[in-house]
Design an enzyme around this catalytic site. Sequence first.
Site, PDB file in Angstrom:
ATOM      1  N   CYS A   1      10.585   3.123 -13.366  1.00  0.00           N
ATOM      2  CA  CYS A   1      10.278   2.511 -12.066  1.00  0.00           C
ATOM      3  C   CYS A   1      11.533   1.968 -11.390  1.00  0.00           C
ATOM      4  O   CYS A   1      11.801   2.257 -10.222  1.00  0.00           O
ATOM      5  CB  CYS A   1       9.264   1.392 -12.237  1.00  0.00           C
ATOM      6  SG  CYS A   1       8.892   0.509 -10.713  1.00  0.00           S
TER       7      CYS A   1
ATOM      8  N   CYS B   1       9.729   4.060  -8.666  1.00  0.00           N
ATOM      9  CA  CYS B   1       9.180   3.283  -7.548  1.00  0.00           C
ATOM     10  C   CYS B   1      10.233   2.630  -6.670  1.00  0.00           C
ATOM     11  O   CYS B   1      10.165   2.713  -5.444  1.00  0.00           O
ATOM     12  CB  CYS B   1       8.263   2.170  -8.072  1.00  0.00           C
ATOM     13  SG  CYS B   1       7.522   2.433  -9.671  1.00  0.00           S
TER      14      CYS B   1
ATOM     15  N   LYS C   1      12.798   5.086  -4.888  1.00  0.00           N
ATOM     16  CA  LYS C   1      11.943   5.915  -4.027  1.00  0.00           C
ATOM     17  C   LYS C   1      11.501   5.144  -2.789  1.00  0.00           C
ATOM     18  O   LYS C   1      11.506   5.669  -1.672  1.00  0.00           O
ATOM     19  CB  LYS C   1      10.746   6.404  -4.846  1.00  0.00           C
ATOM     20  CG  LYS C   1       9.739   7.282  -4.119  1.00  0.00           C
ATOM     21  CD  LYS C   1       8.576   6.491  -3.557  1.00  0.00           C
ATOM     22  CE  LYS C   1       7.839   5.685  -4.570  1.00  0.00           C
ATOM     23  NZ  LYS C   1       7.036   6.454  -5.525  1.00  0.00           N
TER      24      LYS C   1
ATOM     25  N   TYR D   1       1.872  13.335  -6.548  1.00  0.00           N
ATOM     26  CA  TYR D   1       2.381  12.343  -5.608  1.00  0.00           C
ATOM     27  C   TYR D   1       3.899  12.370  -5.513  1.00  0.00           C
ATOM     28  O   TYR D   1       4.468  12.138  -4.435  1.00  0.00           O
ATOM     29  CB  TYR D   1       1.863  10.948  -5.966  1.00  0.00           C
ATOM     30  CG  TYR D   1       2.452  10.319  -7.200  1.00  0.00           C
ATOM     31  CD1 TYR D   1       3.564   9.500  -7.122  1.00  0.00           C
ATOM     32  CD2 TYR D   1       1.891  10.539  -8.451  1.00  0.00           C
ATOM     33  CE1 TYR D   1       4.118   8.913  -8.252  1.00  0.00           C
ATOM     34  CE2 TYR D   1       2.429   9.960  -9.584  1.00  0.00           C
ATOM     35  CZ  TYR D   1       3.538   9.148  -9.484  1.00  0.00           C
ATOM     36  OH  TYR D   1       4.080   8.576 -10.601  1.00  0.00           O
TER      37      TYR D   1
ATOM     38  N   GLU E   1       5.836  12.969  -1.934  1.00  0.00           N
ATOM     39  CA  GLU E   1       6.713  11.882  -1.487  1.00  0.00           C
ATOM     40  C   GLU E   1       8.120  12.403  -1.188  1.00  0.00           C
ATOM     41  O   GLU E   1       8.692  12.127  -0.114  1.00  0.00           O
ATOM     42  CB  GLU E   1       6.782  10.782  -2.553  1.00  0.00           C
ATOM     43  CG  GLU E   1       5.506   9.962  -2.650  1.00  0.00           C
ATOM     44  CD  GLU E   1       5.530   8.956  -3.790  1.00  0.00           C
ATOM     45  OE1 GLU E   1       4.759   7.985  -3.732  1.00  0.00           O
ATOM     46  OE2 GLU E   1       6.322   9.133  -4.744  1.00  0.00           O
TER      47      GLU E   1
ATOM     48  N   HIS F   1      -8.049  -8.147  15.299  1.00  0.00           N
ATOM     49  CA  HIS F   1      -7.834  -7.149  16.354  1.00  0.00           C
ATOM     50  C   HIS F   1      -6.561  -7.457  17.137  1.00  0.00           C
ATOM     51  O   HIS F   1      -6.253  -8.628  17.393  1.00  0.00           O
ATOM     52  CB  HIS F   1      -9.040  -7.163  17.305  1.00  0.00           C
ATOM     53  CG  HIS F   1      -8.939  -6.148  18.406  1.00  0.00           C
ATOM     54  ND1 HIS F   1      -9.143  -4.806  18.177  1.00  0.00           N
ATOM     55  CD2 HIS F   1      -8.643  -6.291  19.734  1.00  0.00           C
ATOM     56  CE1 HIS F   1      -8.992  -4.162  19.325  1.00  0.00           C
ATOM     57  NE2 HIS F   1      -8.682  -5.036  20.273  1.00  0.00           N
TER      58      HIS F   1
ATOM     59  N   GLU G   1      -8.922  -3.423  10.588  1.00  0.00           N
ATOM     60  CA  GLU G   1     -10.239  -3.838  11.054  1.00  0.00           C
ATOM     61  C   GLU G   1     -11.270  -2.716  10.937  1.00  0.00           C
ATOM     62  O   GLU G   1     -12.481  -2.964  10.871  1.00  0.00           O
ATOM     63  CB  GLU G   1     -10.178  -4.334  12.500  1.00  0.00           C
ATOM     64  CG  GLU G   1      -9.856  -3.267  13.543  1.00  0.00           C
ATOM     65  CD  GLU G   1      -9.812  -3.847  14.959  1.00  0.00           C
ATOM     66  OE1 GLU G   1     -10.831  -4.410  15.380  1.00  0.00           O
ATOM     67  OE2 GLU G   1      -8.773  -3.705  15.634  1.00  0.00           O
TER      68      GLU G   1
END
Length: 458
Positions: A43, A48, A51, A177, A181, A447, A452
Amino acid sequence: MATKTFDLLIIGGGSGGIAFAKRAAEFGIKAALFESGRIGGTCVNVGCVPKKVMFNTAGIMESIHDGPEYGFDVTLNKFDWTKIKASRDAYVKRLNGIYDSGLARSKVELIHGKATFLSKNSLSVNGDTYTAPHICIATGGYPAMPTIPGIEHAINSDGFFDLEDIPKKVVVVGSGYIGVELAGILKILGSSVSLVIRRDRVLRSFDDDLSDTLMKEMDTAGIDIIKNSSITELTKGEDGKIQATLGSTQEAVPSDPRKIDDLDTVIMAIGRKPNTDIGLDKAGVELNSKGYVQVDEFQNTTTENIYALGDVCGKVELTPVAIAAGRKLAHRLFEPRPQNKQNYDRVPSAVFSHPPIGTCGMTEAEARAKYGDENVKIYKSTFTNMYYAPLSRKPKTMMKLVCKLPEEEVVGLHMLGLAVDEILQGFGVAMKMGATKADFDSCVAIHPTAAEELVTMR
């Protein structure tokens, strides 16, 4: 050869192993942690963290391109890959130092070297023997590479972070993934990108609507997705350019090799394998049918007092999951809390594709298979984020709730679009608490936001 005795030995200095060691030390446990590479594991060093730096870099490039339609007179002189690489690598090095000092403060002994089992309670490292009543395997995984002619001309996903400059033309191989990515990052930063996938869609283990929507957005961005194909050979010319030969992965379709010429880089992102070459047979630790260390729900291996956690187990291969499992294991063994264990259900996660993905819980297909079609209700919305209102480009945001009847408990939540990776965390908490669609509806919307939509769907 010296023999040293501890209360706990941990093989692997990634996120899970470090978390376990530090939490165990809080209970007065004398622990030693062994790492043959850079501290922090995948990682921090090749996953992670670096990346996400490159994902953010690509996001800035997108904002620069959007600037004129927001009224900014923007001229991009150039993008300097070497500069962001240097900054990124320096950041990772600082994190390595933070991990080193953190272990020292916790009085965990960090030993650099490869650990292998001598017996069920002893390890060999750098010619010395280490013994303890408890041993944990947290060795993580490594990128898989295919055995094809010319594979030496390709790099794996780890090698992406060693690139000294951005490739002008690149092939990324892999539908998971990591593949999507890297393909997204490179395309936005200026590369010509082809993505080669073995079947007809990316992210096959994810909800179908996520896969379908992402593929449309990648196609719109100009990524050439080559389906039902694999690379069968790589050759390199005197000019240093690579040629990739592709073949069909569909047995019923006659092979009609396609060649992609003038490539600067070929990146293999076809999956990862567990690091299990540590003499497990000498400790009686068994692997499962997929080659991962076999563990029960409490992280126990098949040998008493030997445990395993993180990617080497193949259970939800995510850094935060390994950290959580390590901490829970420390509490179970040394507080002790005998029933303490990691829950692997409804784990929120993100894919830093362009646009990004946030997902938690069951896919629609999984829910229908478990509960039956008549007991599942789907809420789904596709819209354009307000950020794109002044822009000519209109990437879609997709949000979806998978609900189990009759209570309409939200058992799956899937999103794709701007900032959904940041939106998901709070909704993950709600799902862990068993939130229903009515609970979502009872929350007043903020909002104007994309989030939302999750509390206003009908």
